[in-house]
Design a protein around this motif. Structure first.
Motif, PDB file in Angstrom:
ATOM      1  N   VAL A 133       0.863  -1.184   0.000  1.00  0.00           N
ATOM      2  CA  VAL A 133       0.000   0.000   0.000  1.00  0.00           C
ATOM      3  C   VAL A 133       0.901   1.236   0.000  1.00  0.00           C
ATOM      4  N   SER A 165      -6.414   1.224   3.674  1.00  0.00           N
ATOM      5  CA  SER A 165      -5.818   0.342   2.669  1.00  0.00           C
ATOM      6  C   SER A 165      -5.181  -0.878   3.327  1.00  0.00           C
ATOM      7  N   THR A 188      -3.338   0.683  -3.479  1.00  0.00           N
ATOM      8  CA  THR A 188      -2.403  -0.431  -3.571  1.00  0.00           C
ATOM      9  C   THR A 188      -1.850  -0.525  -4.988  1.00  0.00           C
TER      10      THR A 188
END
Length: 354
Positions: free
Chosen positions: A68, A97, A196
């Protein structure tokens, strides 16, 4: 969390001239790094000279994409001080994330303190030429040396920084956007709302095709019906139709942009009607044909705001506002950058002085 150890470089780099910066080409003298070990948690936070890292070929990030990242900026104010813009929101989103990618959460307050310390050490790298800034990239990668599909037991959390000019060579001038008709970037339930690496890898083919046709970016449609507008490769997207600003709702496949959120708050503070809802490419084309499509612009940390002067979808070429920046786009750009650079008052409490 233990105290951050600091190792200063004994070989400072030569800083590039402001007109040579571009975006993402140069990196400051130092970086932040911290390790995660299962059973021990995050540990050994340190600021060290910018350097290569050593990973085993079997490190899981290379094989399964467990990573991430974030992006934010530091700005130099007219009085020579340095300030960040909404860094707390970036670390909240990083943890969002993390949750989706099954990466251990970070301590957001500690991460912000580490970032402030890193920026302070490399404060001379924050450029002062108009439109320039220090781009900041926090990221986490899976480092366990194992070939097996499961969450890693080891990670690295790092922050690197890059003095940067304008993201687009066009600057604040309107860009041309190609609507992708074949490929899709994400679907609801996937990883579209997480920042990501895989999301960006899947967008590269669309970006390449757009560039071949002379367009700056790709506008992605939804992955099911290929009708609903989602986002541009590096930006969220807004349409001003008949006086109302419309941006696609966050349905789970769109990145919740911090600049997007800031723009919505700015629009509301100026009493400009703004809607977050699903919008189809057909609605945009119809608005262009009946004369109610007044402005289109993208928003993101890197570009801040990018007016769109042209959209192409299938065989339709839509010129927006005669290819010129619109009144609302200009106001939003001037207001947000004014706050970021400390040139105008920040009524929202968004800025953080270093």
């Amino acid at each position: 969390m233990t105290e951050i150890t600091i190792e200063l470089t004994d070989c400072p780099k030569e800083k590039p001239a402001a007109d040579e910066l571009g975006f993402g080409h140069y990196f400051t003298d130092h970086m932040f790094i911290m390790d995660y070990t299962e059973g021990k948690g995050w540990h050994d936070p340190r600021i060290v000279p910018y350097q290569k890292i050593c990973l085993e070929p079997s490190s899981m990030v290379f094989h399964y994409g467990q990573t991430v990242f974030e992006g934010l900026k530091a700005y130099r104010t007219p009085d020579g001080e340095i300030q960040l813009f909404r860094p707390d929101a970036n670390f909240r989103r990083l943890n969002h994330s993390n949750e989706r990618m099954v990466i251990p959460p970070i301590d957001e307050e500690f991460a912000l303190e580490a970032l402030k310390k890193l920026v302070d050490i490399d404060r001379d790298w924050v450029p002062d030429a108009p439109g320039t800034s220090l781009y900041i990239r926090p990221f986490i990668i899976a480092t366990e040396p194992f070939l097996g599909v499961h969450p890693s037991k080891n990670y690295l959390f790092m922050i690197i920084m890059s003095p940067s000019g304008s993201y687009y060579k066009e600057g604040i001038n309107p860009v041309k956007i190609l609507v992708e008709e074949k490929y899709v970037r994400a679907v609801v339930g996937g990883t579209g709302e997480a920042k990501t690496g895989g999301n960006y890898a899947s967008s590269l083919i669309g970006q390449l095709n757009a560039e071949k046709e002379g367009y700056a970016q790709t506008l992605w449609l939804d992955g099911i019906e290929k009708r609903y507008i989602e986002e541009v490769g590096s930006m969220n997207i807004f349409f001003k139709i008949n006086g109302t600003v419309i941006t696609p709702a966050l349905t789970g496949s769109i990145l919740p942009g911090i600049t997007r959120d800031s723009m919505i708050k700015l629009l509301k503070s100026k009493n400009i009607p703004v809607e977050e809802r699903r919008i189809t490419i057909d609605e945009v084309i119809e608005a262009a044909e009946n004369g109610t499509l007044e402005e289109v612009f993208g928003t993101g940390t890197a570009a801040v705001i990018s007016p769109v002067g042209e959209l192409k979808y299938l065989d339709k070429r839509i010129v927006v506002n005669d290819g010129k920046i619109g009144e609302v786009s200009q106001m939003l750009y001037d207001t947000l950058t004014g706050i970021q650079y400390g040139k105008i008052e920040d009524p929202f409490g968004w800025t953080v002085r270093i």
